[in-house]
Design an enzyme around this catalytic site. Structure first.
Site, PDB file in Angstrom:
ATOM      1  N   GLY A 221       0.784  -1.233   0.000  1.00 53.15           N
ATOM      2  CA  GLY A 221       0.000   0.000   0.000  1.00 53.15           C
ATOM      3  C   GLY A 221       0.817   1.284   0.000  1.00 53.15           C
ATOM      4  O   GLY A 221       0.456   2.253  -0.668  1.00 53.15           O
ATOM      5  N   MET A 271       5.545   4.142  11.685  1.00 50.27           N
ATOM      6  CA  MET A 271       5.746   3.152  12.763  1.00 50.27           C
ATOM      7  C   MET A 271       6.222   3.791  14.056  1.00 50.27           C
ATOM      8  O   MET A 271       6.860   3.118  14.877  1.00 50.27           O
ATOM      9  CB  MET A 271       6.756   2.086  12.367  1.00 50.27           C
ATOM     10  N   CYS A 272       5.979   5.067  14.241  1.00 48.93           N
ATOM     11  CA  CYS A 272       6.447   5.725  15.465  1.00 48.93           C
ATOM     12  C   CYS A 272       5.307   6.325  16.272  1.00 48.93           C
ATOM     13  O   CYS A 272       5.556   7.148  17.157  1.00 48.93           O
ATOM     14  CB  CYS A 272       7.485   6.780  15.134  1.00 48.93           C
ATOM     15  N   LYS A 274       1.831   7.577  15.169  1.00 47.96           N
ATOM     16  CA  LYS A 274       0.745   8.477  14.737  1.00 47.96           C
ATOM     17  C   LYS A 274      -0.621   7.832  14.997  1.00 47.96           C
ATOM     18  O   LYS A 274      -1.473   8.414  15.669  1.00 47.96           O
ATOM     19  CB  LYS A 274       0.859   8.820  13.243  1.00 47.96           C
ATOM     20  N   ASN A 384       4.954  -4.993   9.610  1.00 46.74           N
ATOM     21  CA  ASN A 384       4.260  -3.893   8.929  1.00 46.74           C
ATOM     22  C   ASN A 384       2.897  -4.354   8.395  1.00 46.74           C
ATOM     23  O   ASN A 384       2.324  -3.730   7.517  1.00 46.74           O
ATOM     24  CB  ASN A 384       5.144  -3.374   7.786  1.00 46.74           C
ATOM     25  N   ALA A 385       2.379  -5.467   8.933  1.00 46.98           N
ATOM     26  CA  ALA A 385       1.031  -5.918   8.555  1.00 46.98           C
ATOM     27  C   ALA A 385       0.029  -4.832   8.955  1.00 46.98           C
ATOM     28  O   ALA A 385       0.233  -4.126   9.939  1.00 46.98           O
ATOM     29  CB  ALA A 385       0.699  -7.228   9.253  1.00 46.98           C
ATOM     30  N   ARG A 418      11.469   7.858  17.190  1.00 45.43           N
ATOM     31  CA  ARG A 418      12.042   6.794  18.035  1.00 45.43           C
ATOM     32  C   ARG A 418      13.422   7.235  18.490  1.00 45.43           C
ATOM     33  O   ARG A 418      14.363   7.220  17.717  1.00 45.43           O
ATOM     34  CB  ARG A 418      12.164   5.486  17.257  1.00 45.43           C
TER      35      ARG A 418
HETATM   36  N1  LIG Z   1       7.205   1.259  23.157  1.00 45.13           N
HETATM   37  C1  LIG Z   1       6.183   1.900  22.582  1.00 45.13           C
HETATM   38  N2  LIG Z   1       5.712   1.487  21.390  1.00 45.13           N
HETATM   39  C2  LIG Z   1       4.705   2.187  20.822  1.00 45.13           C
HETATM   40  C3  LIG Z   1       4.133   3.321  21.461  1.00 45.13           C
HETATM   41  N3  LIG Z   1       3.167   3.810  20.645  1.00 45.13           N
HETATM   42  C4  LIG Z   1       3.140   3.032  19.556  1.00 45.13           C
HETATM   43  N4  LIG Z   1       4.045   2.039  19.651  1.00 45.13           N
HETATM   44  C5  LIG Z   1       4.297   0.975  18.660  1.00 45.13           C
HETATM   45  O1  LIG Z   1       4.812   1.565  17.498  1.00 45.13           O
HETATM   46  C6  LIG Z   1       4.335   0.887  16.342  1.00 45.13           C
HETATM   47  C7  LIG Z   1       3.779   1.838  15.324  1.00 45.13           C
HETATM   48  O2  LIG Z   1       2.777   2.633  15.843  1.00 45.13           O
HETATM   49  P1  LIG Z   1       1.704   3.384  14.901  1.00 45.13           P
HETATM   50  O3  LIG Z   1       0.918   4.255  15.806  1.00 45.13           O
HETATM   51  O4  LIG Z   1       0.936   2.424  14.098  1.00 45.13           O
HETATM   52  O5  LIG Z   1       2.677   4.246  13.957  1.00 45.13           O
HETATM   53  P2  LIG Z   1       2.394   5.153  12.662  1.00 45.13           P
HETATM   54  O6  LIG Z   1       2.955   4.410  11.499  1.00 45.13           O
HETATM   55  O7  LIG Z   1       3.144   6.423  12.942  1.00 45.13           O
HETATM   56  O8  LIG Z   1       0.923   5.371  12.554  1.00 45.13           O
HETATM   57  C8  LIG Z   1       3.286  -0.117  16.811  1.00 45.13           C
HETATM   58  O9  LIG Z   1       3.851  -1.405  16.740  1.00 45.13           O
HETATM   59  C9  LIG Z   1       3.000   0.301  18.227  1.00 45.13           C
HETATM   60  O10 LIG Z   1       2.684  -0.784  19.044  1.00 45.13           O
HETATM   61  C10 LIG Z   1       4.635   3.702  22.749  1.00 45.13           C
HETATM   62  O11 LIG Z   1       4.172   4.658  23.363  1.00 45.13           O
HETATM   63  N5  LIG Z   1       5.655   2.970  23.249  1.00 45.13           N
HETATM   64  C1  LIG Z   2       1.596   3.730   4.725  1.00 45.42           C
HETATM   65  C2  LIG Z   2       2.562   4.155   5.478  1.00 45.42           C
HETATM   66  O1  LIG Z   2       2.261   4.967   6.535  1.00 45.42           O
HETATM   67  P1  LIG Z   2       2.517   5.000   8.114  1.00 45.42           P
HETATM   68  O2  LIG Z   2       3.450   3.885   8.523  1.00 45.42           O
HETATM   69  O3  LIG Z   2       3.084   6.363   8.353  1.00 45.42           O
HETATM   70  O4  LIG Z   2       1.174   4.808   8.804  1.00 45.42           O
HETATM   71  C3  LIG Z   2       3.943   3.835   5.117  1.00 45.42           C
HETATM   72  O5  LIG Z   2       4.844   4.408   5.725  1.00 45.42           O
HETATM   73  O6  LIG Z   2       4.161   3.005   4.216  1.00 45.42           O
HETATM   74 MN   LIG Z   3      -0.164   4.899  10.825  1.00 44.73          MN
END
Ligand SMILES: Nc1nc2c(ncn2[C@@H]2O[C@H](COP(=O)(O)OP(=O)(O)O)[C@@H](O)[C@H]2O)c(=O)[nH]1
Ligand SMILES: C=C(OP(=O)(O)O)C(=O)O
Ligand SMILES: [Mn+2]
Length: 623
Positions: A221, A271-272, A274, A384-385, A418
């Site tokens: 995606g 993955m951080c 959002k 990243n599933a 991170r």
């Molecule tokens: N250690 C830790 N891991 C977190 C925290 N918040 C999110 N994660 C992990 O970080 C990963 C990505 O989070 P996600 O909110 O989906 O990230 P996005 O890609 O920015 O939307 C997931 O595997 C969460 O479990 C936190 O406060 N502490």
């Molecule tokens: C779709 C994505 O967005 P995010 O991990 O920021 O949610 C990506 O980074 O491939």
């Molecule tokens: Mn996201």
């Protein structure tokens, strides 16, 4: 021959009528050119009708790109084992003469277009091409950008129906005045598991001049859903040209005292955090990934570019993510990707309940202990599933804000990444420029599984946007600094760090971010005092202790506070050196950036003289 005449030959009558109803010769020319080039067997044009959407969903099943799960409306999709993340190495911005841009992968425009055209010539033989219309931002609003997607993947088209507002009627309404984006995608040849096969020919090329993104031989995606990360490169360029902000940010409502609603955006790299932040169950989500911020009558107003969530599923568990958990177990429309499936049920890593030790996953038939060709043990689901679902199903979605044609006033903007050892969990900038430079432009984050390549490496990632940057970093930062002149009052800027570690252990729990949010909400309105430090304002212990009790019903000890919020001077100074070094190597960086970094360095050095390397927040209180 005129484009419309060519289209009449290429499409069957019903499909042709749908295109003919849109009065836009530029669109007709684009479609005629690409349909002739891609040579699909059939073309289906999606209008905004529920029937056309249903047709696409059915085709995703019919062609085997998605499979039904036991729960009604749930399907699973797999990407190739080696196509599980964004492919940075094969993604390029096309520039005249391949003009290099700092930190970006650029390629000569003519050469890139030639290469991608060759890769795509006749690639849809034997296949069906879907022509879909969507818009970025709310429809018929100051934020709206129309877009047309060509894809031979019903999974990609289906994902877009979940994630974006339909745009066929908008194209009809706008006619010739539409300044639209174009996305041309082909998954290429598929293997027996219906995943892209020719990964060595995977390419994502971004043509800013024609506002077109080409993506080929991939399904993941992040590489293929045109309106998401591909479009993001185009919107950043438009925003910098036009003086607004297009950001890698969630948009959420934080509920303050007495029913006060304060909206925040937050930029963290993929993955951080959002999605997990925007999904805090007692607050309200507006968006989780992409936000447009426009100056409207002197006010910074934000809108979600999307209307759905393409969220990371790993770690979603009933305690920390009660709402997502509930949604993932209810019969609303969801696409699961790259998860483990056994007897029609989806499972993922760290879901907080026992999971089967065999089934099907992103590697095909899977059993516990299975190794891949490189000898790595394959986990039940890929890190990243993802799950793809519309925000309308979220009980905590602020749907009014989501659809508001003028967006919502942005009270605060948050940056984070991170970072194991440098930034405290939360702090507030002294002012706009301090925040833009020391929090946004200085952001670093460890790499994650959202991009192909090594994980856990500290990397420069200004504004969490580097993977998507399409203009010179200096111009991008200048536009950010200048935004201050376009509004009467700027949003407050904050920085967070959820990932502090000491001796390999996290210093914070996943839900602590809920407390930081409440504190930031109070600070936007000046309701609590704060401690001035060399790097901005940090919370006072008493305020956090009260908020921990109120929000999480937890005791927050002075020891935890001191450990988390101590000012780590050596790490902070080393960071300033790294960041300054990076920007010194570039031309065209606003001089202000260096001044602001220098001021921060001086404050840190002075504080070190007085208090030593690691400064307790208690030592700074009341100074
Ligand atoms: N250690 C830790 N891991 C977190 C925290 N918040 C999110 N994660 C992990 O970080 C990963 C990505 O989070 P996600 O909110 O989906 O990230 P996005 O890609 O920015 O939307 C997931 O595997 C969460 O479990 C936190 O406060 N502490
Ligand atoms: C779709 C994505 O967005 P995010 O991990 O920021 O949610 C990506 O980074 O491939
Ligand atoms: Mn996201």
């Amino acid at each position: 021959m005129e484009p419309l005449e060519r289209l009449e030959k290429l499409l069957d009558g019903e499909q042709f009528e749908k295109i003919k109803s849109i009065d836009n010769p530029e669109l007709h020319a684009f479609l005629a050119e690409w349909i002739e080039w891609l040579e699909p067997d059939r073309v289906f044009v999606c209008t905004d009708s529920p029937e056309d959407e249903a047709y696409v969903k059915w085709k995703a099943l019919y062609y085997g790109e998605e499979k039904m799960l036991e729960m009604p409306n749930h399907t699973v999709h797999y990407d190739n084992y080696y196509d599980q993340a964004r492919d940075k190495a094969n993604t390029a911005i096309l520039t005249p003469g391949g003009k290099p841009l700092p930190y970006l992968n650029t390629k000569d425009r003519e050469e890139g277009l030639k290469e991608i055209r060759e890769l795509m010539k006749g690639i849809m033989k034997g296949k069906e091409l879907f022509v879909c219309f969507f818009v970025l931002g709310p429809r018929n609003s100051i934020f709206t950008i129309p877009a047309v997607q060509l894809t031979d993947s019903a999974y990609v088209a289906h994902s877009e129906f979940i994630l974006y507002r339909k745009g066929y009627e908008e194209f009809k309404r706008l006619g010739r005045s539409a300044r639209f984006f174009r996305f041309v995608h082909s998954e290429g040849e598929l293997d027996e598991r219906k995943t892209s096969k020719n990964l060595d020919k995977r390419r994502v090329y971004i043509d800013l001049e024609d506002e077109t993104v080409y993506s080929v031989n991939t399904q993941y995606g992040g590489n293929t859903i045109g309106l998401k990360k591909p479009a993001f490169r185009l919107t950043i360029a438009r925003a910098v040209n036009e003086g607004w902000l297009s950001e890698h940010m969630f948009l959420m409502r934080v509920n303050g005292p007495h029913g006060r609603k304060t909206y925040f955006t937050g930029a963290y790299p993929s993955m951080c955090g959002k999605t997990s932040t925007a999904m805090i169950s007692w607050e309200n989500i507006v968006g989780d990934d992409l936000t447009f911020i426009l100056p409207v009558n002197g006010v910074a107003r934000g809108a979600n570019v999307e209307k759905g969530v393409f969220g990371i599923i790993q770690g979603v568990n009933p305690e920390d993510d009660p709402i997502i958990w509930e949604i993932l177990h209810s019969p609303v429309e969801i696409i699961f990707s790259n998860v483990l499936v056994k007897d029609g049920k989806p499972y993922w890593n760290d879901m907080g309940v026992p999971i089967p030790d065999e089934g099907e996953n992103h590697s095909g038939k899977w059993w516990k202990g299975k190794k891949d060709a490189e000898g790595n043990e394959i986990p039940p689901s890929h890190k990243n599933a993802r799950f793809t679902v519309s925000l309308e199903h979220f009980p905590n979605a602020d749907l009014e804000a989501l659809e508001s044609p003028c967006g919502v006033e942005v009270g605060g903007m948050i940056f984070g990444g991170r970072d194991a050892d440098t930034w405290p969990p939360v702090r507030e900038a002294f002012n706009w420029r301090h925040g833009v430079i020391t929090m946004g432009a200085a952001l670093e984050s460890e790499t994650t599984a959202a991009t192909l390549g090594k994980e856990g490496v500290r990397a420069f990632n200004p504004m969490a946007i580097l993977d998507f940057m399409s203009v010179h970093l200096g111009d991008y930062i200048r536009n950010y600094l200048d935004f201050e002149k376009r509004v009467k009052k700027t949003p407050k800027i904050f920085a967070v760090n959820y990932f502090l570690r000491e001796n390999g252990k996290w210093l914070n729990h996943k839900l602590d971010k809920g407390v930081w949010l409440k504190w930031m909400e109070l600070r936007v309105h000046g309701d609590v005092d704060a401690i001035e430090t060399p790097i901005g304002y940090i919370p006072k212990y008493e305020d956090l202790a009260r908020l921990f009790r109120e929000v999480l019903n937890k005791e927050y000890t002075r020891e935890d506070y001191e450990m988390q919020f101590k000012i780590r001077v050596p790490e902070l100074l080393a960071k300033i050196d790294r960041i300054e070094g990076i920007y010194r190597k570039l031309d065209n960086v606003p001089e202000e950036l260096f001044q602001i970094l220098e001021e921060e360095r001086r404050r840190l050095l002075e504080a070190r003289e007085k208090y030593g390397d690691y400064i307790s927040p208690f030592a700074l209180e009341g100074v």
